[in-house]
Write a protein that holds these residues in place. Structure first.
Motif, PDB file in Angstrom:
ATOM      1  N   ARG A  39       1.069 -10.957 -35.001  1.00  0.00           N
ATOM      2  CA  ARG A  39       1.015  -9.781 -35.816  1.00  0.00           C
ATOM      3  C   ARG A  39       1.543  -8.618 -34.880  1.00  0.00           C
ATOM      4  O   ARG A  39       2.310  -7.872 -35.521  1.00  0.00           O
ATOM      5  CB  ARG A  39      -0.659  -9.183 -36.000  1.00  0.00           C
ATOM      6  CG  ARG A  39      -1.407 -10.251 -36.996  1.00  0.00           C
ATOM      7  CD  ARG A  39      -2.897  -9.971 -37.230  1.00  0.00           C
ATOM      8  NE  ARG A  39      -3.329 -10.568 -37.906  1.00  0.00           N
ATOM      9  CZ  ARG A  39      -4.771 -11.091 -38.031  1.00  0.00           C
ATOM     10  NH1 ARG A  39      -5.532 -10.379 -37.281  1.00  0.00           N
ATOM     11  NH2 ARG A  39      -5.098 -11.717 -39.384  1.00  0.00           N
ATOM     12  N   VAL A  40       1.556  -8.622 -33.672  1.00  0.00           N
ATOM     13  CA  VAL A  40       2.291  -7.918 -32.710  1.00  0.00           C
ATOM     14  C   VAL A  40       3.790  -7.814 -32.876  1.00  0.00           C
ATOM     15  O   VAL A  40       4.655  -7.027 -33.057  1.00  0.00           O
ATOM     16  CB  VAL A  40       1.817  -7.875 -31.218  1.00  0.00           C
ATOM     17  CG1 VAL A  40       2.678  -7.229 -30.460  1.00  0.00           C
ATOM     18  CG2 VAL A  40       0.459  -7.584 -31.131  1.00  0.00           C
ATOM     19  N   MET A  41       4.238  -9.024 -32.806  1.00  0.00           N
ATOM     20  CA  MET A  41       5.769  -9.469 -33.220  1.00  0.00           C
ATOM     21  C   MET A  41       6.173  -8.889 -34.699  1.00  0.00           C
ATOM     22  O   MET A  41       7.315  -8.407 -34.659  1.00  0.00           O
ATOM     23  CB  MET A  41       5.853 -10.860 -33.076  1.00  0.00           C
ATOM     24  CG  MET A  41       5.631 -11.348 -31.363  1.00  0.00           C
ATOM     25  SD  MET A  41       5.800 -13.289 -31.540  1.00  0.00           S
ATOM     26  CE  MET A  41       7.465 -13.187 -31.400  1.00  0.00           C
ATOM     27  N   ARG A  75      -9.727  -3.194 -36.970  1.00  0.00           N
ATOM     28  CA  ARG A  75     -10.142  -3.777 -35.928  1.00  0.00           C
ATOM     29  C   ARG A  75      -9.244  -4.324 -34.992  1.00  0.00           C
ATOM     30  O   ARG A  75      -9.284  -4.250 -33.850  1.00  0.00           O
ATOM     31  CB  ARG A  75     -11.183  -4.874 -36.474  1.00  0.00           C
ATOM     32  CG  ARG A  75     -11.920  -5.733 -35.182  1.00  0.00           C
ATOM     33  CD  ARG A  75     -12.932  -6.768 -35.904  1.00  0.00           C
ATOM     34  NE  ARG A  75     -12.127  -7.585 -36.815  1.00  0.00           N
ATOM     35  CZ  ARG A  75     -12.012  -7.797 -38.050  1.00  0.00           C
ATOM     36  NH1 ARG A  75     -13.001  -6.937 -38.781  1.00  0.00           N
ATOM     37  NH2 ARG A  75     -11.571  -9.040 -38.748  1.00  0.00           N
ATOM     38  N   GLU A  76      -8.092  -4.718 -35.523  1.00  0.00           N
ATOM     39  CA  GLU A  76      -7.088  -5.472 -34.846  1.00  0.00           C
ATOM     40  C   GLU A  76      -6.475  -4.581 -33.917  1.00  0.00           C
ATOM     41  O   GLU A  76      -6.167  -4.736 -32.778  1.00  0.00           O
ATOM     42  CB  GLU A  76      -6.387  -6.547 -35.654  1.00  0.00           C
ATOM     43  CG  GLU A  76      -6.805  -7.522 -36.060  1.00  0.00           C
ATOM     44  CD  GLU A  76      -7.404  -8.557 -34.853  1.00  0.00           C
ATOM     45  OE1 GLU A  76      -6.603  -8.958 -33.971  1.00  0.00           O
ATOM     46  OE2 GLU A  76      -8.481  -8.873 -34.846  1.00  0.00           O
ATOM     47  N   MET A  77      -6.082  -3.246 -34.590  1.00  0.00           N
ATOM     48  CA  MET A  77      -5.224  -2.184 -33.641  1.00  0.00           C
ATOM     49  C   MET A  77      -6.023  -1.733 -32.766  1.00  0.00           C
ATOM     50  O   MET A  77      -5.588  -1.286 -31.723  1.00  0.00           O
ATOM     51  CB  MET A  77      -4.831  -1.146 -34.752  1.00  0.00           C
ATOM     52  CG  MET A  77      -3.791  -1.351 -35.922  1.00  0.00           C
ATOM     53  SD  MET A  77      -2.340  -1.844 -35.281  1.00  0.00           S
ATOM     54  CE  MET A  77      -1.758  -0.320 -35.107  1.00  0.00           C
ATOM     55  N   ALA A  78      -7.418  -1.609 -32.670  1.00  0.00           N
ATOM     56  CA  ALA A  78      -8.311  -1.202 -31.832  1.00  0.00           C
ATOM     57  C   ALA A  78      -8.465  -2.200 -30.607  1.00  0.00           C
ATOM     58  O   ALA A  78      -8.412  -1.780 -29.464  1.00  0.00           O
ATOM     59  CB  ALA A  78      -9.734  -1.105 -32.439  1.00  0.00           C
ATOM     60  N   LEU A 177     -11.773   0.361 -23.432  1.00  0.00           N
ATOM     61  CA  LEU A 177     -12.512   0.302 -24.796  1.00  0.00           C
ATOM     62  C   LEU A 177     -11.651   1.119 -25.634  1.00  0.00           C
ATOM     63  O   LEU A 177     -11.539   1.995 -25.285  1.00  0.00           O
ATOM     64  CB  LEU A 177     -13.846   0.478 -24.534  1.00  0.00           C
ATOM     65  CG  LEU A 177     -14.871  -0.389 -23.653  1.00  0.00           C
ATOM     66  CD1 LEU A 177     -16.106   0.160 -23.623  1.00  0.00           C
ATOM     67  CD2 LEU A 177     -14.826  -1.800 -23.863  1.00  0.00           C
ATOM     68  N   ALA A 178     -11.749   0.679 -27.063  1.00  0.00           N
ATOM     69  CA  ALA A 178     -11.116   1.353 -28.048  1.00  0.00           C
ATOM     70  C   ALA A 178     -12.047   1.557 -29.233  1.00  0.00           C
ATOM     71  O   ALA A 178     -12.712   0.450 -29.566  1.00  0.00           O
ATOM     72  CB  ALA A 178      -9.824   0.711 -28.390  1.00  0.00           C
ATOM     73  N   GLU A 179     -12.227   2.790 -29.733  1.00  0.00           N
ATOM     74  CA  GLU A 179     -13.027   2.758 -30.892  1.00  0.00           C
ATOM     75  C   GLU A 179     -12.404   2.127 -32.293  1.00  0.00           C
ATOM     76  O   GLU A 179     -11.058   2.327 -32.704  1.00  0.00           O
ATOM     77  CB  GLU A 179     -12.993   4.330 -31.136  1.00  0.00           C
ATOM     78  CG  GLU A 179     -13.934   4.639 -32.315  1.00  0.00           C
ATOM     79  CD  GLU A 179     -14.458   6.069 -32.667  1.00  0.00           C
ATOM     80  OE1 GLU A 179     -14.446   6.389 -33.697  1.00  0.00           O
ATOM     81  OE2 GLU A 179     -14.084   6.969 -31.418  1.00  0.00           O
TER      82      GLU A 179
END
Length: 226
Positions: A39-41, A75-78, A177-179
């Protein structure tokens, strides 16, 4: 590791090196990590501006690219922000999407264990000359704890409190941690690894919950996902 932006005459080869490192890292890990790196790629190859270090793409667009729903994107971006690969540069507002940067040096550091799978030439090419043949050292350089990044969220306000109380503890455990979101009185945070999430839940949850409730009493519960 200081990594110059991949621009100029050798830009293409530097970009391929970064993508190769990500690919080798993913292939050496489990299916969950493989999907995340893929997904990042996809974001890098379709929307990332290498020269400006900017990724501007709405959640709806990302959802279509990844073939998932927008909740999964959020969720994945966090999680990517928690891992340090994705860096929030400008928070989105009405009519404007968020802008992210990529910490390419962090990506290369995290993928380094997989470099031998590509070859010695790859390792040599990506290792600065001053770092080749240096004697190993067990001395860890001290770094100033990172400061919270202002983004207007509940979590930023709580991070600011935690940082002011104990900067070293904040840098080690709370900053990564990310929201993910705040709904129905529950603040959901993403941790970079399962171990990180478990440690915070078992050892630091009371301190974390107190900081969150101090900035927003409506939050009754804090949940950490990995």
């Amino acid at each position: 590791m200081q990594l110059p932006r991949p621009v100029g005459r050798e830009a293409a080869s530097k970009k391929y090196d970064i993508l190769s490192a990500l690919m080798a890292f993913a292939l050496a890990r489990d299916k969950i990590v493989q999907r995340q790196v893929l997904r990042v790629m996809a974001l890098i190859t379709t929307r990332y501006n290498w020269q400006r270090d900017e990724l501007s793409m709405g959640q709806g667009e990302i959802a279509r690219l990844w073939s998932v729903d927008e909740r999964t994107v959020k969720r994945e971006m966090a999680k990517l922000r928690a891992s340090g690969w994705l860096v929030l540069k400008r928070q989105g507002a009405r009519g404007r999407v968020s802008t992210y940067g990529l910490d390419l040096a962090r990506m290369l550091a995290d993928t380094r264990p997989a470099w031998p799978n590509i070859g010695e030439d790859f390792i040599t090419r990506l290792t600065p000359e001053e770092g080749r043949g240096a004697a190993p050292s067990n001395v860890v350089p001290l770094r100033a704890p990172p400061s919270p990044v202002a983004d207007g969220t509940i979590w930023f306000a709580a991070q600011a409190r935690l940082h002011s109380e104990e900067p070293a503890l904040y840098g080690a455990w709370f900053h990564p941690l990310a929201e993910v979101g705040a709904e129905a009185g529950c603040l959901t945070l993403a941790a970079p690894t399962r171990f990180h999430a478990t440690y915070v839940e078992q050892n630091l949850m009371e301190r974390l919950r107190a900081a969150v409730r101090a900035v927003d009493p409506a939050i009754a519960r804090v949940m950490i996902v990995s």
